[in-house]
Design an enzyme around this catalytic site. Sequence first.
Site, short mmCIF file in Angstrom:
data_model
loop_
_atom_site.label_atom_id
_atom_site.label_comp_id
_atom_site.label_asym_id
_atom_site.label_seq_id
_atom_site.Cartn_x
_atom_site.Cartn_y
_atom_site.Cartn_z
N HIS A 22 1.02 -1.47 -0.12
CA HIS A 22 -0.25 0.13 -0.19
C HIS A 22 1.17 1.42 0.03
CE1 HIS A 22 -2.94 2.47 1.52
NE2 HIS A 22 -2.62 3.33 1.53
N GLU A 23 1.80 1.46 1.02
CA GLU A 23 2.63 2.54 1.43
C GLU A 23 3.22 2.79 -0.54
OE1 GLU A 23 2.27 4.89 3.19
OE2 GLU A 23 0.80 2.96 4.15
N HIS A 26 1.92 4.40 -2.95
CA HIS A 26 1.31 6.09 -2.67
C HIS A 26 2.34 6.59 -3.60
CE1 HIS A 26 -1.72 6.17 -0.40
NE2 HIS A 26 -1.66 5.40 0.43
#
Length: 89
Positions: A22-23, A26
């Site tokens: 997820h990170e 980003h």
Amino acid sequence: MPAWLPEVAAAVIAVVLAITLHEAAHGYAARALGDDTAERMGRISLNPLRHVDPVGTLLVPGVMILGQLLTIGQIQGLFGWAKPVPVDI
């Protein structure tokens, strides 16, 4: 080996993998939109240690787990966060 250990191990692996992807996503999205801040800071990485926030990833979830186990004897919910991916707007 305790009966609950495989279930906890599978959950921890799934959470670490999900947070890391997820990170990193980003950072990839920011780079695709022209912002290389996350890349320059080494945050576009699949290394989970680069995304660990001491308070949000370790302390808050740890206190929540301990508090729930001591009060109700089971884990009903959990909250935490990783280091935010920096952006230059």
